[in-house]
Scaffold this active site. Structure first.
Site, short mmCIF file in Angstrom:
data_model
loop_
_atom_site.label_atom_id
_atom_site.label_comp_id
_atom_site.label_asym_id
_atom_site.label_seq_id
_atom_site.Cartn_x
_atom_site.Cartn_y
_atom_site.Cartn_z
N ASP A 64 60.82 42.17 43.59
CA ASP A 64 62.15 42.75 43.39
C ASP A 64 62.75 42.26 42.07
OD1 ASP A 64 64.33 44.27 44.01
OD2 ASP A 64 65.17 42.90 45.49
N HIS A 75 59.86 47.60 34.88
CA HIS A 75 58.68 47.89 35.71
C HIS A 75 57.39 47.59 34.94
CE1 HIS A 75 61.12 49.46 38.89
NE2 HIS A 75 61.59 50.46 38.16
N LEU A 107 39.36 37.46 46.32
CA LEU A 107 40.72 37.80 46.71
C LEU A 107 40.85 39.29 46.99
CD1 LEU A 107 43.88 37.09 46.75
CD2 LEU A 107 43.86 37.88 44.38
#
Length: 260
Positions: free
Chosen positions: A39, A56, A150
């Site tokens: 966020d 962004h 991962l």
């Protein structure tokens, strides 16, 4: 109480020895699955008098940095809340840019992810995604499917309530077809029909920007997850912040409703 929940940005001498902190963290139990609500991208740009899309873009670079570091620390799964089912209500220009970000991120960093043995996955509904977005994700999932490091799990066009509704619909269909009975319905069965059925529930949830809410993210899966909030905006989130969260997790007593 709220102040205690939010981790303020601090600069301490402890941050100067990140390698040592990693070594110490690896000697203790680490969160196997970390989920992050990324966020603050738009706010980061607005504070700098820049277009929101710049925030962004900077957030995308943070994704790369945090993915590499989580892999280095030994985290097994990293789930990132990239785009919610509610985010379609944002201005079309911003939504269009957000739908191009996976294309740019994966187009740029996919060779690096492959080299680092990272496996790309996605939860969420593909139906409403643009074709170029779906193609980029499909390509990344396929080309990293044999990696066993991962798991980088993007929550894209994802909403937890929608996910739970779909799970219930699937279970009802099986009951109507006689494949299961009402007595068969239990927590495990519901979990098996969620988009995360192949993953363990998150051990640690991180949310940036100072907001303290879940925003329709993994509501079922977060039942016993440890929460860690920070006022730092996602583009500013770095390796030291992630270490702060991991160390906080390692200092907690997880009782899962029982006694320690």
């Amino acid at each position: 109480m709220i102040g205690k929940l939010i981790r303020k940005k601090q600069h301490t001498t402890k941050r100067n020895d990140l390698a040592r902190r990693i070594e110490m963290a690896q000697m203790e139990s680490r969160p196997a699955h970390i989920s992050i609500i990324m966020d603050g991208n738009g706010w980061w740009a607005t504070k700098k008098a820049l277009p929101r899309v710049v925030g962004h873009y900077e957030g995308m670079k943070t994704v790369r940095k945090i993915t590499k570091f989580a892999n280095k620390v030994g985290i097994k799964v990293l789930t990132l809340y990239a785009f919610s089912t509610e985010n379609w209500s944002r201005p079309k220009t911003e939504v269009d840019y957000l739908m191009r970000l996976p294309v740019e991120f994966l187009g740029t960093y996919l060779p690096e992810l492959i080299e680092q043995n990272v496996q790309v996955q996605m939860i969420g509904n593909h139906d409403n995604l643009p074709e170029h977005t779906k193609y980029a994700i499909k390509k990344a999932v396929e080309q990293t499917s044999r990696n066993n490091g991962l798991i980088l799990n993007f929550a894209l066009n994802y909403g937890s309530r929608d996910e739970i509704v779909q799970s219930v619909q699937q279970i009802v269909n099986k009951a109507q077809n006689g494949d299961i009975t009402c007595e068969d319905i239990c927590e495990e069965l519901v979990s098996e029909h969620l988009m995360t059925s192949h993953l363990s529930d998150p051990d640690l949830l991180i949310r940036t920007s100072g907001e303290i809410r879940l925003s329709n993210f993994m509501l079922w899966q977060l039942a016993y997850t440890e929460f860690w909030f920070t006022d730092m905006l996602w583009p500013d989130f770095d390796e030291e912040c992630l270490m702060d969260a991991i160390e906080s997790f390692q200092g907690r007593n997880r009782k899962f409703g029982g006694l320690s």
